[in-house]
Design an enzyme around this catalytic site. Structure first.
Site, PDB file in Angstrom:
ATOM      1  N   PRO A 230       0.830  -1.218   0.000  1.00 27.33           N
ATOM      2  CA  PRO A 230       0.000   0.000   0.000  1.00 27.33           C
ATOM      3  C   PRO A 230       0.859   1.260   0.000  1.00 27.33           C
ATOM      4  O   PRO A 230       1.898   1.330   0.650  1.00 27.33           O
ATOM      5  CB  PRO A 230      -0.792  -0.118   1.313  1.00 27.33           C
ATOM      6  CG  PRO A 230      -0.774  -1.572   1.653  1.00 27.33           C
ATOM      7  CD  PRO A 230       0.524  -2.104   1.141  1.00 27.33           C
ATOM      8  N   GLY A 231       0.415   2.258  -0.755  1.00 25.76           N
ATOM      9  CA  GLY A 231       1.088   3.550  -0.765  1.00 25.76           C
ATOM     10  C   GLY A 231       2.246   3.671  -1.720  1.00 25.76           C
ATOM     11  O   GLY A 231       2.959   4.679  -1.695  1.00 25.76           O
ATOM     12  N   GLY A 233       2.058   3.823  -5.038  1.00 25.18           N
ATOM     13  CA  GLY A 233       1.750   4.612  -6.229  1.00 25.18           C
ATOM     14  C   GLY A 233       1.060   3.864  -7.344  1.00 25.18           C
ATOM     15  O   GLY A 233       1.169   4.272  -8.500  1.00 25.18           O
ATOM     16  N   HIS A 450      18.353   3.082  29.679  1.00 24.55           N
ATOM     17  CA  HIS A 450      17.957   2.101  28.658  1.00 24.55           C
ATOM     18  C   HIS A 450      18.402   2.563  27.265  1.00 24.55           C
ATOM     19  O   HIS A 450      19.036   1.804  26.519  1.00 24.55           O
ATOM     20  CB  HIS A 450      16.431   1.921  28.701  1.00 24.55           C
ATOM     21  CG  HIS A 450      15.908   0.894  27.757  1.00 24.55           C
ATOM     22  ND1 HIS A 450      15.558  -0.370  28.138  1.00 24.55           N
ATOM     23  CD2 HIS A 450      15.671   0.955  26.411  1.00 24.55           C
ATOM     24  CE1 HIS A 450      15.128  -1.050  27.092  1.00 24.55           C
ATOM     25  NE2 HIS A 450      15.185  -0.252  26.017  1.00 24.55           N
ATOM     26  N   GLU A 451      18.066   3.800  26.910  1.00 21.52           N
ATOM     27  CA  GLU A 451      18.438   4.314  25.586  1.00 21.52           C
ATOM     28  C   GLU A 451      19.945   4.535  25.478  1.00 21.52           C
ATOM     29  O   GLU A 451      20.528   4.334  24.408  1.00 21.52           O
ATOM     30  CB  GLU A 451      17.688   5.616  25.303  1.00 21.52           C
ATOM     31  CG  GLU A 451      16.168   5.498  25.304  1.00 21.52           C
ATOM     32  CD  GLU A 451      15.668   4.456  24.330  1.00 21.52           C
ATOM     33  OE1 GLU A 451      16.345   4.213  23.300  1.00 21.52           O
ATOM     34  OE2 GLU A 451      14.605   3.871  24.593  1.00 21.52           O
TER      35      GLU A 451
END
Length: 640
Positions: A230-231, A233, A450-451
């Site tokens: 989907p998307g 074109g 964490h990050e």
């Protein structure tokens, strides 16, 4: 804009806008009829007469109460006589007063005796008129009724006529004919799909110059099926074909064939092709053809007779005994796997044109197309945006540019700058920043470490994707923070080392929590899920383990039965247990690698987490400056 609207109004009847002048004319005629009816009814009531017999008239005449008499000579010989106001209102005489004059109006049947009495009385004004009784009766008695009938006709006849027409039009095609001069989209508006454009250009060249192909004995494909995610074109490419072909173009959706009445869909298919053959050469575009083209072998779920009849009619019209050349079919779907094999064979849809997600070059071209419509700063680097949007479809990129323009307008900027483009990219991928979300200090601290763990492991893995930026600002619903990566180019294969480093980056967040807090949280759920999927593919699909070897261990879907009802794993319980063991072994190894890196650089982990708690977002340059290290570049998906 005004010229485009005018062109649409001047197009074919199927696509034309409803005219307004007939509606205004109807309103004007209704007002005229209503006014005339009111006036005639009023005059008819005003001129109402009392009916007298001859004796009563003679009595009033001899008494001198009759002022004037007008004798109307017609077939009825009726004399209309005005009586003065002083006539006594007896029980035997009913009179009707005229509001404008002090007289009563009465009428009596004309006779020779009455006429002789009127001639003898010189004080009475006597007039003689001739009238047409039929016209008089029509004017004063029937015209109001005719006006009411006319009003009812104009009010309801058109609705009844349209309702009857709708009942008889079930079997007519709903395809909308688009004339060449009304479609403004061309191949210049389609970017990132060069191969698909080339294949459709062959069809257009044939329509413009069929002799060139016939000279070498070639036959143009009767149909082309546009497929892809989907998307990407597919519908846009069909619109561009309509704009380039300069031939009549019929557009219809697959769902327009299906109705509650049996046989309607098949009738509409036949009618659509009958219309198209009258305008040869022409193109027919069927959007979302899977609505009517699904496989007829329905298995457990039973059949759908109406859809199958529609499909059979479509198959016959595309390649049957009476098929004519000159009608070319374009269709689009993102589910080619469910289409009937008879629909996909050569002679019907001769070729399938696949529109894949654009690569980095295609994404740049798509961004250029959409960037023409907005005011953009010269400092915006679209190459960086194209690099940072792997997996984005053309629709996603159009949405990205539009979101950037909206954000710039919200900030009262006169043009879009790089921060708005990056924010729009992150918003499309992860959702909007939720700065208003209240997060306690402990959760912020856990998110920061964490990050920081993801980021530090990625910086120290030679095969990991380069870090772009890291943030602890919540986005969307599921993300309390994110570590974003930016590849230099699109990659279509990944080595075992690259996949292992990707797993190590994913495990970096959980490892950092264990090292710093001695406890774990639910924040690593998404990392664990993604890591398990990668590890399972490494074991079952990629053959990257020595114990299980290069064997495919995957489920196979039955081609005609429900995908979720019948599923065969294709391996034994013992093999399944070995698969689980190998998956766990790979993930544990990745986690050990991440833990070792973080323990060796614990001071940098602390430094990076504290900086994130202070500024919330860091890009790659700021991270390198803070830690004093150089990141090592390869690529791999993002961890969050």
């Amino acid at each position: 804009m005004d010229n485009d609207l005018q062109n649409q109004k001047n197009s074919s009847p199927q696509g034309a806008l409803p005219p307004r002048k007939p509606q205004m004319a109807l309103v004007i005629w209704m007002l005229i009829f209503i006014t005339m009816g009111v006036m005639l009814i009023y005059n008819n009531t005003k001129n109402k007469y009392a009916t007298w017999n001859q004796d009563q008239f003679e009595k009033e005449l001899k008494a001198g109460n009759i002022v004037s008499a007008t004798i109307m000579l017609d077939s009825n010989k009726t004399a209309e006589i005005k009586g003065e106001y002083k006539i006594p209102n007896s029980a035997n005489v009913k009179v009707f007063p005229d509001q404008s004059e002090p007289f009563y109006k009465v009428q009596v049947i004309y006779t020779d005796n009455l006429d002789e009495l009127l001639r003898q009385n010189a004080s009475i004004e006597r007039k003689v008129e001739t009238r047409d009784s039929w016209g008089y009766a029509l004017l004063y008695n029937y015209l109001p009724i005719l006006i009411l009938i006319g009003l009812l006709y104009f009010l309801f006849a058109r609705q009844i006529k349209m309702a009857g027409r709708g009942a008889m039009q079930f079997g007519k095609s709903r395809a909308r004919m688009i004339m060449p001069n009304t479609q403004k989209i061309t191949f210049d508006d389609v970017a990132g799909a060069e191969e698909a454009k080339e294949e459709t250009k062959e069809i257009i060249d044939y329509l413009k110059d069929p002799l060139k192909f016939k000279m070498v004995g070639g036959k143009i494909p009767k149909g082309a099926l546009l497929t892809g995610p989907p998307g990407t074109g597919k519908t846009l490419l069909a619109k561009a074909v309509a704009g380039e072909a300069q031939v009549p173009f019929y557009s219809i959706s697959g769902s327009d064939f299906v109705e509650m009445f049996v046989g309607v869909g098949a009738s509409r298919v036949r009618d659509m092709f009958d219309q198209a053959r009258k305008h040869i050469p022409c193109l027919i575009f069927i959007d979302e053809i899977d609505a009517v083209g699904r496989s007829r072998f329905s298995g457990i779920g039973g059949g759908h007779d109406e859809r199958e009849q529609t499909l059979n009619a479509l198959l016959v019209e595309m390649d049957g005994l009476e098929t004519q050349e000159g009608v070319i079919i374009l269709a689009s779907t993102n589910r080619p796997d469910v289409l009937d094999p008879a629909l996909l064979r050569p002679g019907r849809f001769d070729r399938q044109i696949f529109l894949d997600l654009p690569d980095i070059k295609g994404r740049r071209q798509i961004l250029d197309v959409h960037a023409k419509n907005i005011k953009m700063s010269k400092l915006v680097n679209l190459d960086t945006i194209a690099r940072g949007t792997p997996g984005y479809s053309g629709a996603d990129l159009a949405n990205l540019v539009n979101e950037a323009a909206l954000l710039a307008a919200r900030l009262d900027k006169k043009e879009v700058e790089m921060p708005e483009m990056e924010e729009a990219r992150d918003k499309v991928r992860w959702g909007r920043e939720r700065k208003s979300r209240k997060i306690n200090e402990q959760d912020r601290k856990i998110t920061a470490y964490h990050e920081a763990g993801h980021t530090l492991v990625a910086l120290n893995c030679s095969k990991a994707m380069p870090v772009h930026k890291v943030t602890i600002i919540p986005r969307g619903v599921a993300y309390l923070g994110a570590t974003m990566h930016l590849p230099f180019e699109d990659r279509y294969t990944q080595s075992k080392e690259e996949l292992f480093d990707e797993l190590a980056v994913l495990m970096g967040g959980r490892a950092a929590e264990e090292i710093i807090f001695g406890d774990i949280t639910s924040g690593a759920a998404g990392d664990i899920e993604y890591a398990t999927k990668i590890s399972r593919k490494m074991v079952c699909s990629y053959g990257m383990t020595e114990k299980l070897g290069t064997v495919q261990y995957g489920g196979s879907d039955h081609p005609y039965l429900g995908r979720d009802i019948v599923r065969s794993e294709g391996f034994s319980e013992e093999t399944s247990r070995e698969i689980d063991i190998e998956i766990k072994k790979i993930i544990d190894s990745a986690k050990e690698c991440a833990t070792k890196i973080l323990l060796d650089h614990k001071d940098k982990l602390e430094m990076l987490a504290k900086k994130l708690l202070d500024v919330e977002t860091l890009d790659l340059k700021e991270i390198k400056k803070l830690l004093g290290i150089e990141d090592k570049v390869q690529d791999s998906p993002a961890a969050a």
